[in-house]
Design a protein around this motif. Sequence first.
Motif, mmCIF file in Angstrom:
data_model
loop_
_atom_site.group_PDB
_atom_site.id
_atom_site.type_symbol
_atom_site.label_atom_id
_atom_site.label_comp_id
_atom_site.label_asym_id
_atom_site.label_seq_id
_atom_site.Cartn_x
_atom_site.Cartn_y
_atom_site.Cartn_z
ATOM 1 N N LEU A 12 15.482 -4.500 7.512
ATOM 2 C CA LEU A 12 15.496 -5.505 6.438
ATOM 3 C C LEU A 12 14.130 -5.605 5.779
ATOM 4 C CD1 LEU A 12 17.621 -8.373 8.044
ATOM 5 C CD2 LEU A 12 18.095 -7.299 5.839
ATOM 6 N N ASN A 13 13.073 -5.641 6.583
ATOM 7 C CA ASN A 13 11.721 -5.727 6.035
ATOM 8 C C ASN A 13 11.365 -4.466 5.246
ATOM 9 O OD1 ASN A 13 11.244 -8.268 7.132
ATOM 10 N ND2 ASN A 13 10.470 -7.438 9.060
ATOM 11 N N ALA A 14 11.751 -3.312 5.782
ATOM 12 C CA ALA A 14 11.430 -2.051 5.104
ATOM 13 C C ALA A 14 12.135 -1.940 3.763
ATOM 14 C CB ALA A 14 11.801 -0.869 5.999
ATOM 15 N N GLU A 15 13.350 -2.485 3.688
ATOM 16 C CA GLU A 15 14.138 -2.403 2.463
ATOM 17 C C GLU A 15 13.879 -3.591 1.548
ATOM 18 O OE1 GLU A 15 16.880 0.044 0.329
ATOM 19 O OE2 GLU A 15 15.611 0.341 2.103
ATOM 20 N N ASN A 16 13.083 -4.575 2.041
ATOM 21 C CA ASN A 16 12.787 -5.797 1.277
ATOM 22 C C ASN A 16 14.087 -6.475 0.829
ATOM 23 O OD1 ASN A 16 11.121 -7.754 0.134
ATOM 24 N ND2 ASN A 16 11.013 -6.700 -1.844
ATOM 25 N N MET A 17 15.001 -6.631 1.787
ATOM 26 C CA MET A 17 16.324 -7.193 1.503
ATOM 27 C C MET A 17 16.507 -8.494 2.279
ATOM 28 S SD MET A 17 20.091 -5.419 2.115
ATOM 29 C CE MET A 17 19.838 -4.160 0.850
ATOM 30 N N SER A 18 17.141 -9.462 1.657
ATOM 31 C CA SER A 18 17.412 -10.732 2.320
ATOM 32 C C SER A 18 18.696 -10.637 3.135
ATOM 33 C CB SER A 18 17.555 -11.856 1.294
ATOM 34 O OG SER A 18 18.737 -11.688 0.521
ATOM 35 N N GLN A 19 18.873 -11.600 4.044
ATOM 36 C CA GLN A 19 20.098 -11.635 4.831
ATOM 37 C C GLN A 19 21.320 -11.815 3.929
ATOM 38 O OE1 GLN A 19 19.990 -14.426 8.079
ATOM 39 N NE2 GLN A 19 18.011 -13.711 8.831
#
Length: 238
Positions: A12-19
């Motif tokens: 999630l952090n690597a893709e800069n994506m929220s839950q």
Amino acid sequence: MKTFSDRLNAALNAENMSQAQLAEAAGLSQPAIQKLTSGKAKSSRKVVEIARALNVRPEWLSGGIGEMREDFATKPRDGVPVSEAQGRPIKAWDSSDPLEDDEVEIPFYKSIELAAGNGRCVNEDYNGFKLRFSKATLKRYGAEPKYAAAFPVSGDSMAPVIPNGSTVTIDRNHTKIVDGGIYVIEQDELFRVKLLYRQPGGKLIIRSYNSSEFPDETAGIDTVKIIGRVINWSVMAW
């Protein structure tokens, strides 16, 4: 990176994506994603869909096997070989043409613009516009043709996913709220298209994709009328 939750949070952090974004992309609820990230749930039957949304290898996400992502140099590139590309004729049609076997006509309420920003509401549409829709597409969403309807979207609160000028198709028979689903609602004499999340105490969070300009709103469930769930949208490039 020993646990599923460790790997999921790293991806999630690597893709800069929220839950919330991951939930929508993988077809899960946001509470389900939260359980996975917190370690309360050890895995998911939709691990392949989650991995695809996060652009990581399912084997790595599920069991920590191998690298997080494939080496770009060896990863197959998508596309159609030029030698295999074939054009197909486009058939023009108008309202006098008979429907194909896999087609139905659904109402297109062109005068009822859905608010995706500073919205408006016109309660009646007598234009009689229709859109042709594939029966197979409706069946994929479990929607019956008689409950399908289409509307134009006005405003940028749902951009970039559903930008101004898009057309959304809804299932009017699907009014049960699934957290993270996109719905057409009637609220304060406005028709709106929003993400909905249920909260304790009979409350709803009404969310926009463009959350930096349009922050979350909270409303009582009894003050919001669900018109239907969005099952499809079309977007013009410009």
